[in-house]
Motif scaffolding. Structure first.
Motif, short mmCIF file in Angstrom:
data_model
loop_
_atom_site.label_atom_id
_atom_site.label_comp_id
_atom_site.label_asym_id
_atom_site.label_seq_id
_atom_site.Cartn_x
_atom_site.Cartn_y
_atom_site.Cartn_z
N ASP A 2 -11.85 34.01 -67.03
CA ASP A 2 -12.26 33.98 -68.44
C ASP A 2 -13.50 34.83 -68.67
O ASP A 2 -13.62 35.50 -69.71
N SER A 3 -14.41 34.82 -67.72
CA SER A 3 -15.62 35.63 -67.83
C SER A 3 -15.29 37.11 -67.88
O SER A 3 -15.83 37.86 -68.71
N LEU A 4 -14.39 37.55 -67.01
CA LEU A 4 -13.98 38.96 -67.00
C LEU A 4 -13.28 39.32 -68.31
O LEU A 4 -13.55 40.38 -68.89
N PHE A 5 -12.38 38.45 -68.76
CA PHE A 5 -11.60 38.75 -69.96
C PHE A 5 -12.51 38.85 -71.19
O PHE A 5 -12.38 39.79 -71.99
N GLU A 6 -13.42 37.91 -71.32
CA GLU A 6 -14.33 37.93 -72.47
C GLU A 6 -15.27 39.12 -72.42
O GLU A 6 -15.57 39.75 -73.45
N PHE A 7 -15.72 39.47 -71.23
CA PHE A 7 -16.61 40.62 -71.09
C PHE A 7 -15.88 41.90 -71.48
O PHE A 7 -16.44 42.75 -72.19
N ALA A 8 -14.64 42.06 -71.03
CA ALA A 8 -13.86 43.24 -71.40
C ALA A 8 -13.66 43.32 -72.91
O ALA A 8 -13.64 44.40 -73.49
N ILE A 16 -10.67 51.17 -74.23
CA ILE A 16 -11.02 50.61 -72.93
C ILE A 16 -10.88 49.09 -72.94
O ILE A 16 -10.37 48.49 -71.99
N ALA A 17 -11.31 48.46 -74.02
CA ALA A 17 -11.19 47.01 -74.14
C ALA A 17 -9.74 46.56 -74.12
O ALA A 17 -9.37 45.63 -73.39
N LYS A 18 -8.90 47.22 -74.92
CA LYS A 18 -7.48 46.83 -75.00
C LYS A 18 -6.77 46.99 -73.67
O LYS A 18 -6.03 46.10 -73.23
N THR A 52 -14.44 41.09 -57.52
CA THR A 52 -14.57 41.78 -58.80
C THR A 52 -15.80 41.31 -59.56
O THR A 52 -16.56 42.11 -60.12
N LEU A 53 -16.03 40.01 -59.57
CA LEU A 53 -17.19 39.46 -60.28
C LEU A 53 -18.51 39.87 -59.65
O LEU A 53 -19.47 40.20 -60.35
N LYS A 60 -24.03 45.69 -63.37
CA LYS A 60 -24.86 45.43 -64.55
C LYS A 60 -26.33 45.70 -64.22
O LYS A 60 -27.07 46.27 -65.04
N ALA A 61 -26.76 45.29 -63.05
CA ALA A 61 -28.15 45.52 -62.65
C ALA A 61 -28.42 47.01 -62.46
O ALA A 61 -29.47 47.52 -62.88
#
Length: 208
Positions: A2-8, A16-18, A52-53, A60-61
């Protein structure tokens, strides 16, 4: 997941998002338990998502620093490339209910996850009518993320975002293997020589 999906979904670039969310959704069931490898780094239940996470958090850093130094750097290409770089492991590996890989699939043996990943992006981009430039850039990131031909990449990273994905992938894989090997070693001791780490012995110091 869910974290990956929401971030995308937060990407400003709609294509890129789609594309990223589409491929995540398509592979969701397997990504929830698939390992990232047959034997080496993250070869455990859920290893693909974990790898992946951790790569994404590292990126991000890094982006926080390099975006200031190189303003034209596309953070979203880096992030999408990380999310998609190993997604074809869901087709490359034969995985049981316990989430451990027992072998490579036929297409995994004959093609490998780099070629399979490029094909997945090609098909998804056609279905979603993604522009050719975006598709090609993400395909290159997937194709080049192993860095050199001897590790399976037919092309080296040829733009900065691809270089970042390749280097973060290598660092995350090596750190996982190092800490895994050191976990059973007493302070002051050495591991056996590790083939996956260029036949190095690792030393366990006492500093944290």
């Amino acid at each position: 997941f869910d974290s990956l999906f929401e971030f995308a979904g937060s990407f400003a670039d709609a294509d890129i998002a789609k594309l990223t969310q589409y491929l995540l959704t398509e592979n969701r069931e397997r990504m929830l338990y698939y390992p990232a490898a047959l034997k080496l780094h993250h070869a455990m239940r859920g290893g693909l998502l974990y790898h992946t996470l951790t790569m994404l958090e590292s990126a991000k850093a890094i982006i926080g620093v390099y975006k200031r130094l190189y303003p034209s750097l596309s953070s979203e290409l880096v992030y999408a490339g990380i999310i998609l770089h190993d997604i074809a492991k869901t087709r490359e590996l034969v995985v049981g209910e316990l989430g451990l890989a027992s072998a490579y699939s036929t297409e995994g043996q004959l093609l490998g996850h780099l070629d399979l990943g490029m094909a997945m992006i090609e098909r998804a981009a056609a279905e979603l009518m993604i522009n050719d430039e975006t598709k090609m850039l993400l395909q290159h990131i997937v194709m080049s993320h192993h860095g050199v031909p001897e590790f399976g990449s037919p092309k080296p990273p040829m733009f900065p975002e691809a270089e970042i994905v390749s280097e973060v992938d290598l660092l995350d894989a090596r750190l996982f293997e190092m800490y895994d090997a050191l976990s059973g070693i007493v302070t002051g001791g050495f591991t056996e020589r590790l083939w996956a780490l260029d036949n190095r012995q690792l030393y366990k110091h006492g500093h944290e």
